[in-house]
Motif scaffolding. Structure first.
Motif, PDB file in Angstrom:
ATOM      1  N   PHE A 189       0.824  -1.332  -0.129  1.00  3.68           N
ATOM      2  CA  PHE A 189       0.266   0.127   0.049  1.00  3.68           C
ATOM      3  C   PHE A 189       0.450   1.280  -0.088  1.00  3.68           C
ATOM      4  N   VAL A 190       0.751   2.443  -0.527  1.00  2.00           N
ATOM      5  CA  VAL A 190       0.991   3.774  -0.248  1.00  2.00           C
ATOM      6  C   VAL A 190       1.212   3.793   1.046  1.00  2.00           C
ATOM      7  N   PRO A 191       0.464   3.844   1.937  1.00  2.00           N
ATOM      8  CA  PRO A 191       1.541   4.126   2.960  1.00  2.00           C
ATOM      9  C   PRO A 191       2.657   4.043   3.187  1.00  2.00           C
ATOM     10  N   THR A 192       3.272   2.204   3.382  1.00  2.00           N
ATOM     11  CA  THR A 192       3.812   1.682   3.841  1.00  2.00           C
ATOM     12  C   THR A 192       5.217   2.128   2.356  1.00  2.00           C
ATOM     13  N   VAL A 193       4.687   2.427   1.213  1.00  2.00           N
ATOM     14  CA  VAL A 193       5.645   2.293   0.294  1.00  2.00           C
ATOM     15  C   VAL A 193       6.905   3.968   1.194  1.00  2.00           C
ATOM     16  N   THR A 194       5.512   5.235   1.049  1.00  2.00           N
ATOM     17  CA  THR A 194       5.939   6.149   1.803  1.00  2.00           C
ATOM     18  C   THR A 194       7.022   5.773   2.783  1.00  2.00           C
ATOM     19  N   LYS A 195       6.824   5.363   4.069  1.00  2.00           N
ATOM     20  CA  LYS A 195       7.212   5.066   5.638  1.00  2.00           C
ATOM     21  C   LYS A 195       8.663   4.055   4.676  1.00  2.00           C
ATOM     22  N   GLU A 196       8.589   3.195   3.446  1.00  2.00           N
ATOM     23  CA  GLU A 196      10.315   2.441   3.092  1.00  2.00           C
ATOM     24  C   GLU A 196      11.192   3.889   2.348  1.00  2.00           C
ATOM     25  N   VAL A 197      10.378   4.544   1.102  1.00  2.00           N
ATOM     26  CA  VAL A 197      11.099   5.099   0.235  1.00  2.00           C
ATOM     27  C   VAL A 197      11.048   6.806   0.780  1.00  2.00           C
ATOM     28  N   ALA A 198      10.651   7.129   1.712  1.00  2.00           N
ATOM     29  CA  ALA A 198       9.998   8.809   0.979  1.00  2.00           C
ATOM     30  C   ALA A 198      11.935   9.642   1.495  1.00  2.00           C
ATOM     31  N   PRO A 199      12.002  10.648   1.165  1.00  2.00           N
ATOM     32  CA  PRO A 199      13.002  11.669   1.427  1.00  2.00           C
ATOM     33  C   PRO A 199      13.075  11.949   2.304  1.00  2.00           C
ATOM     34  N   SER A 200      14.011  12.358   3.478  1.00  2.00           N
ATOM     35  CA  SER A 200      14.342  13.610   4.900  1.00  2.00           C
ATOM     36  C   SER A 200      13.289  14.268   4.688  1.00  2.00           C
ATOM     37  N   PRO A 201      12.593  14.902   5.262  1.00  2.00           N
ATOM     38  CA  PRO A 201      11.600  15.826   5.440  1.00  2.00           C
ATOM     39  C   PRO A 201      12.290  17.219   5.402  1.00  2.00           C
ATOM     40  N   LYS A 202      13.635  17.270   5.756  1.00  2.00           N
ATOM     41  CA  LYS A 202      14.465  18.360   5.314  1.00  2.00           C
ATOM     42  C   LYS A 202      14.068  18.445   4.152  1.00  2.00           C
ATOM     43  N   ASP A 203      13.893  20.290   3.956  1.00  2.00           N
ATOM     44  CA  ASP A 203      13.809  21.280   2.836  1.00  2.00           C
ATOM     45  C   ASP A 203      12.566  20.096   1.397  1.00  2.00           C
ATOM     46  N   THR A 204      11.664  19.188   1.880  1.00  2.00           N
ATOM     47  CA  THR A 204      10.935  18.286   1.442  1.00  2.00           C
ATOM     48  C   THR A 204      10.073  18.518   1.341  1.00  2.00           C
ATOM     49  N   TRP A 205       8.758  19.102   0.578  1.00  2.00           N
ATOM     50  CA  TRP A 205       7.625  19.437   0.327  1.00  2.00           C
ATOM     51  C   TRP A 205       6.764  18.233  -0.485  1.00  2.00           C
ATOM     52  N   ALA A 206       5.625  17.514   1.112  1.00  2.00           N
ATOM     53  CA  ALA A 206       4.926  17.024  -0.090  1.00  2.00           C
ATOM     54  C   ALA A 206       3.703  17.001  -0.121  1.00  2.00           C
ATOM     55  N   VAL A 207       3.117  16.264  -1.478  1.00  2.00           N
ATOM     56  CA  VAL A 207       1.865  16.478  -2.347  1.00  2.00           C
ATOM     57  C   VAL A 207       1.469  15.032  -2.327  1.00  2.00           C
ATOM     58  N   VAL A 208       0.355  15.378  -1.411  1.00  2.00           N
ATOM     59  CA  VAL A 208      -0.446  13.800  -1.959  1.00  2.00           C
ATOM     60  C   VAL A 208      -2.089  13.806  -1.781  1.00  2.00           C
ATOM     61  N   CYS A 209      -2.331  13.280  -3.355  1.00  2.00           N
ATOM     62  CA  CYS A 209      -3.752  12.995  -3.674  1.00  2.00           C
ATOM     63  C   CYS A 209      -4.341  11.091  -3.860  1.00  2.00           C
ATOM     64  N   PRO A 220      -0.495   9.939   8.005  1.00  2.00           N
ATOM     65  CA  PRO A 220       0.528  10.047   9.874  1.00  2.00           C
ATOM     66  C   PRO A 220       1.954   8.942   9.799  1.00  2.00           C
ATOM     67  N   VAL A 221       2.291   8.441   8.579  1.00  2.00           N
ATOM     68  CA  VAL A 221       3.603   8.384   8.169  1.00  2.00           C
ATOM     69  C   VAL A 221       4.414   9.464   7.927  1.00  2.00           C
ATOM     70  N   LEU A 222       3.275  10.252   7.420  1.00  2.00           N
ATOM     71  CA  LEU A 222       4.464  11.634   6.754  1.00  2.00           C
ATOM     72  C   LEU A 222       4.666  11.879   8.214  1.00  2.00           C
ATOM     73  N   PHE A 223       3.391  12.279   9.173  1.00  2.00           N
ATOM     74  CA  PHE A 223       4.113  13.246  10.536  1.00  2.00           C
ATOM     75  C   PHE A 223       4.721  12.695  11.101  1.00  2.00           C
ATOM     76  N   GLU A 224       4.936  11.412  11.115  1.00  2.00           N
ATOM     77  CA  GLU A 224       6.181  10.728  11.570  1.00  2.00           C
ATOM     78  C   GLU A 224       7.345  10.378  11.786  1.00  2.00           C
ATOM     79  N   LEU A 225       7.428  10.617   9.614  1.00  2.00           N
ATOM     80  CA  LEU A 225       8.667  11.017   9.223  1.00  2.00           C
ATOM     81  C   LEU A 225       9.055  12.060   9.283  1.00  2.00           C
ATOM     82  N   GLY A 226       8.286  13.311   9.996  1.00  2.00           N
ATOM     83  CA  GLY A 226       9.582  14.836  10.139  1.00  2.00           C
ATOM     84  C   GLY A 226       8.388  16.012   9.593  1.00  2.00           C
ATOM     85  N   PHE A 227       7.569  15.257   8.359  1.00  2.00           N
ATOM     86  CA  PHE A 227       6.652  16.738   7.718  1.00  2.00           C
ATOM     87  C   PHE A 227       5.957  17.340   8.487  1.00  2.00           C
TER      88      PHE A 227
END
Ligand SMILES: Cc1cc2nc3c(=O)[nH]c(=O)nc-3n(C[C@H](O)[C@H](O)[C@H](O)COP(=O)(O)OP(=O)(O)OC[C@H]3O[C@@H](n4cnc5c(N)ncnc54)[C@H](O)[C@@H]3O)c2cc1C
Ligand code: FES
Length: 276
Positions: A189-209, A220-227
């Motif tokens: 699922f997308v949230p699981t893959v996001t947890k595995e491969v999302a870049p560091s939240p530093k200087d990163t913007w996320a767009v989710v649809c 919650p995954v993005l928040f947990e990663l620090g976004f």
């Protein structure tokens, strides 16, 4: 847009392409009957498409402003207007009002990393955003795309995705929910893959649809990663009528999704009475 924003301009259906294996998703590349009515727009904006005798409905613009030759919309067949659109043939003329609404804040993304996270047929305006970022590649740092569907046949724009995978200046992660014959990319699922491969939240913007359930578990995954909520954007789909902030059909508290949105940051949404 015309002086009278309620009058549609005529556009010709230049090309139709069936996107999904169940034929519920079709893309329409439109051209302006009168080139003088061509307009500028930005990724994330939408238009109202109309068919005489059937009605009008809002659709996100799936093409990028850098693609001057056509204006693309990808339509999921669910009811009256969308079914009528699916019955169109190339060469027919329909009505269009737009561009409407705000856009993804590509200006804020400049010099930063961007992660685009999409699910199912909500990838339409994310395609517009991705193509825009590619066209202005020097203005952005790392670009990561995470896109999933229930099965391979429901992924939009498959030829283009295959081309994007060959690019060495973006990170592409395509996924489907379960194993499928011939599928050799990710499974999950997308949230699981996001947890595995999302870049560091530093200087990163996320767009989710994506579908609400995907958003619900990705946030919650993005928040947990620090976004922070200020750097996570999404696009809302509310029922609409006028599209220009007059009828009150699309409001969430004091905001009209058609003019204040459809693009909102999660920080904006948290301030509204009702949000994901
Ligand atoms: C800003 C924006 C961008 C959109 N972009 C796209 C897009 O790129 N591609 C796409 O396929 N669709 C998109 N939609 C949704 C699309 O507008 C609706 O699916 C469409 O209005 C349905 O029209 P219809 O006459 O075929 O359905 P109707 O006959 O009116 O209704 C059929 C069914 O769809 C439901 N429905 C109708 N409108 C909506 C809606 N806005 N949200 C949720 N459920 C609805 C109804 O409750 C009903 O169950 C977008 C909506 C908005 C507001
Ligand atoms: S659709 Fe009429 S106010 Fe938004």
């Amino acid at each position: 847009m015309k002086d009278n924003c309620y009058i549609p301009i005529p556009v010709k259906v230049a090309r139709i392409r069936t996107e999904s294996d169940d034929r519920t998703l079709r893309s329409f590349d439109l051209s302006f009957c009168d080139e003088r009515e061509a307009f500028d727009f930005m990724p994330g904006q939408f238009c109202q498409l109309s068919i005489l005798g059937k009605g009008e409905a809002p659709f996100g613009i799936a093409s990028s402003p850098s693609e001057r030759e056509f204006l693309r919309f990808t339509v999921n067949r669910v009811g009256l207007v969308t079914t009528a659109l699916h019955y169109l043939e190339e060469g027919e003329i329909i009505g269009l009002r737009g561009p409407l609404g705000n856009h993804y804040p590509v200006e804020k993304f400049q010099g930063m990393n961007v992660v685009i996270i999409g699910g199912g047929f909500a990838f339409t305006t994310l395609r517009a955003l991705a193509v825009y970022l590619f066209a202005h590649r020097q203005d952005y740092n790392n670009i990561t795309i995470i896109y999933g569907a229930r099965r391979p046949g429901l992924l939009l724009y498959q030829d283009e995705l295959a081309e994007w995978e060959k690019k060495d200046d973006i990170q592409m992660h395509l996924t489907v929910d379960k194993e499928f014959p011939g599928w050799n990319r990710r499974i999950g699922f997308v949230p699981t893959v996001t947890k595995e491969v999302a870049p560091s939240p530093k200087d990163t913007w996320a767009v989710v649809c994506g579908p609400p359930v995907m958003i619900k578990f990705t946030l919650p995954v993005l928040f947990e990663l620090g976004f922070p909520a200020e750097r996570i954007y999404t696009s809302l789909e509310r029922r609409m009528k006028c599209g220009v902030g007059k009828c009150g059909r699309c409001n969430i508290g004091p905001k009209y999704v058609c003019v204040d949105g459809p693009v909102f940051s999660y920080a904006d949404l948290q301030r509204l009475p009702e949000h994901y």
